[in-house]
Design an enzyme around this catalytic site. Sequence first.
Site, mmCIF file in Angstrom:
data_model
loop_
_atom_site.group_PDB
_atom_site.id
_atom_site.type_symbol
_atom_site.label_atom_id
_atom_site.label_comp_id
_atom_site.label_asym_id
_atom_site.label_seq_id
_atom_site.Cartn_x
_atom_site.Cartn_y
_atom_site.Cartn_z
ATOM 1 N N ASP A 22 0.856 -1.190 0.000
ATOM 2 C CA ASP A 22 0.000 0.000 0.000
ATOM 3 C C ASP A 22 0.886 1.232 0.000
ATOM 4 O O ASP A 22 1.698 1.422 0.911
ATOM 5 C CB ASP A 22 -0.891 -0.041 1.258
ATOM 6 N N ASP A 122 -3.364 2.568 -5.664
ATOM 7 C CA ASP A 122 -2.098 2.555 -4.904
ATOM 8 C C ASP A 122 -1.957 1.338 -4.003
ATOM 9 O O ASP A 122 -1.247 1.383 -3.011
ATOM 10 C CB ASP A 122 -1.986 3.836 -4.069
ATOM 11 N N GLU A 123 -2.605 0.252 -4.366
ATOM 12 C CA GLU A 123 -2.619 -0.900 -3.467
ATOM 13 C C GLU A 123 -2.746 -2.187 -4.280
ATOM 14 O O GLU A 123 -3.533 -2.255 -5.214
ATOM 15 C CB GLU A 123 -3.861 -0.741 -2.577
HETATM 16 MG MG LIG Z 1 -2.425 4.026 0.295
#
Ligand SMILES: [Mg+2]
Length: 382
Positions: A22, A122-123
């Site tokens: 993350d 973003d993960e």
């Molecule tokens: Mg994040």
Amino acid sequence: MARRCAISRRLRLRSRTILLVDMDSFFSSVETVRHPELVGLPVVVGADPKEGAGRGVVSTCSYEAREYGIHSGMPISKAYRLCPDATFLPVAMALYQSVSGRIMRILRSFACVDKFQRVSIDEAFLDVKANTLEDAIGIAREIKEEILEKEKLTCSIGIGLNKLVAKIASDMEKPDGLTVVAPDCVQEFLDPMPVTKIPGIGKKTEQMLKGIGVTTIHELREHDLRRLVSRFGKWGYRMHALACGIDGSAVEEDRTVKSVGREITFDEDTSDPDVIYDSIDALADGTHKALLNAGCLFRTVSVKVRFEGFDTHTRARSIGFMSSDPELVKRISKELVGEFIGKNKKLRLIGIRLSNLRVMGAESEIGDGMGARQTSIYEFIG
Ligand SMILES: [Mg+2]
């Protein structure tokens, strides 16, 4: 506790090794890479604050901004009041998407073939080949180094025997964290946490569980399964399994688009039906365009309505066939929003979402009797 558990890291792994990577405050971190003068300062990415009169919300903020109490989803006007000296930047989505694309390529290269799953911009989950926890930690460190070297960004990584544990672990030591939960420490790791750490348990379920005396994962695990099932149905089973650290869901790429949507925050709260219905037309057109770009048909239309004061409601309606008809989107959206108009309360935001999508191509699934649908499909294909 995770660190203490990791003592048994030489333990040979018989189970899967899942990493959840993350990125740390992704949007604002990307902004500080291109504006290095902002490093160490409060940065808020989101709507224009207009010196406190702005509408819309905070998208992401730096850790320095969080120290002022600012967080994602907060009204931008409130963020401005909390820290007027912060640097407020608009969302540069195209930039974040291209950085995300490069990061995902790095992550994919560390995962076993077809064992990669992008969860959001973003993960991502990675199922990696690791014989020992030491191997898994080595892979995580390599990932961190490569992303830092190539993109100058940090991430937090959780390592566990399934997606649930990896996800919760990734959140333990942000930013730039690395949390490992050995397979024999899962229960010890999960037990003291509040039930809301389990994905899917939101405020509503939290309250219902509280009503039966369950607030921690340990209490959920110990609770009578039959009572959970009689109260929550299938979700009761799943919740209980997750509380026991059991999550068999696979790490796999999901290429299908789940839903498309658009929303708008009015410049001024409004209860004027003309303004609201015109906005629905524009939103429906935008959403329909996104649907066609995804090459999909829809079956469910949802609307989101937010009143002044952030009181938010959603309504959804499914139709009995797959469609791509923009007029149908407009008609259903207006019917669903209708119940919120004339309530003596002004609307702040309105949104439309199409879900239950299916990739175009199976004409036999398209319903009949509503005229324009096939036309718009052929328009798209042609
Ligand atoms: Mg994040």
